[in-house]
Design a protein around this motif. Structure first.
Motif, PDB file in Angstrom:
ATOM      1  N   GLY A 175       0.809  -1.215   0.000  1.00 51.90           N
ATOM      2  CA  GLY A 175       0.000   0.000   0.000  1.00 51.90           C
ATOM      3  C   GLY A 175       0.838   1.259   0.000  1.00 51.90           C
ATOM      4  O   GLY A 175       0.524   2.232  -0.700  1.00 51.90           O
ATOM      5  N   LYS A 185       0.926   4.190  -2.895  1.00 53.89           N
ATOM      6  CA  LYS A 185       0.759   5.625  -2.642  1.00 53.89           C
ATOM      7  C   LYS A 185       1.907   6.418  -3.256  1.00 53.89           C
ATOM      8  O   LYS A 185       1.692   7.465  -3.883  1.00 53.89           O
ATOM      9  N   THR A 195      -5.521   1.602  -6.962  1.00 51.62           N
ATOM     10  CA  THR A 195      -5.909   1.382  -5.561  1.00 51.62           C
ATOM     11  C   THR A 195      -5.449   0.029  -5.038  1.00 51.62           C
ATOM     12  O   THR A 195      -5.846  -0.372  -3.951  1.00 51.62           O
ATOM     13  N   LEU A 232      -4.427  -0.454  -1.242  1.00 50.80           N
ATOM     14  CA  LEU A 232      -4.794   0.700  -0.418  1.00 50.80           C
ATOM     15  C   LEU A 232      -5.918   0.353   0.559  1.00 50.80           C
ATOM     16  O   LEU A 232      -6.828  -0.415   0.236  1.00 50.80           O
ATOM     17  N   SER A 268      -7.455   5.502   2.406  1.00 51.84           N
ATOM     18  CA  SER A 268      -6.588   5.938   1.314  1.00 51.84           C
ATOM     19  C   SER A 268      -7.333   5.926  -0.024  1.00 51.84           C
ATOM     20  O   SER A 268      -7.102   6.784  -0.880  1.00 51.84           O
TER      21      SER A 268
END
Length: 202
Positions: free
Chosen positions: A123, A127, A147, A150, A154
């Motif tokens: 994750g 990001k 994604t 995530l 987030s």
């Protein structure tokens, strides 16, 4: 802004994109979905000139600055987040440390952390990949399964950020399995058998 005409690409005699056509105008927010292997990542790589097509053309306006997250983001594994982001931004002489740090705060990453990227979770890496794709004021943003890994908070931050960037006039194309209803898509396409089928908007 971006016009794809009669684009074909195959790997080991397997046709992935078959005379594909697509036109994306400035300010559109596009969602592309399709099964694994349908060609979503391949299309992004072709647009970014990472791969060459077998045939067809991709025309991109001269004022376009592409930001992209394609498949698993790659970084200098033995360096920190700040080092990686600064290095990537410096390639285009577009390093804005204040903006980069603000994006890190937004996605709850510690910009000043001494932790090396090789020790980041999936994750956290995702990001960082999103941040590098949007941190240089890019006006065409391509996000492949953005994604992945995530958490719910987030994902919400991601959706809000995408809507805000699109409201600023940025063109964004997201290829993903998961349809995020919070994102205000203008166009939805299904990639199947190497060609696009435009979905009806809700």
């Amino acid at each position: 802004m971006l016009e794809i005409h009669d684009l074909s690409k195959s790997f080991h005699h397997h046709l992935v994109l078959d005379h594909l056509n697509l036109k994306i105008q400035t300010g559109q927010l596009v969602y592309i979905h399709g099964i694994n292997g349908s060609g979503k990542s391949t299309l992004f790589k072709l647009i970014c000139d990472i791969l060459k097509p077998d045939s067809g053309t991709i025309q991109i306006s001269s004022d376009i600055h592409i930001g992209a997250l394609i498949e698993n983001p790659g970084f200098l594994e033995n360096e920190t987040l700040a080092f990686n982001l600064k290095f990537l931004a410096s390639l285009n002489h577009n390093h804005d440390p204040q903006k980069i740090e603000q994006l890190c705060q937004l996605f709850q990453l510690d910009y000043q952390s001494r932790i090396k990227l090789k020790n980041y979770s999936l994750g956290m890496r995702q990001k960082a990949g999103i941040i590098q794709a949007i941190m240089e004021d890019q006006n065409l943003i391509l996000l492949d399964e953005p994604t992945r890994g995530l958490d719910a908070e987030s994902i919400q931050t991601f959706c809000q950020t995408i809507n805000e960037f699109n409201a600023q006039g940025k063109t964004i194309v997201i290829a993903a399995h998961d349809y995020l209803k919070e994102i205000h898509y203008t166009h939805i396409y299904h990639l199947e058998n190497g060609q696009f089928k435009q979905d009806e908007m809700d």
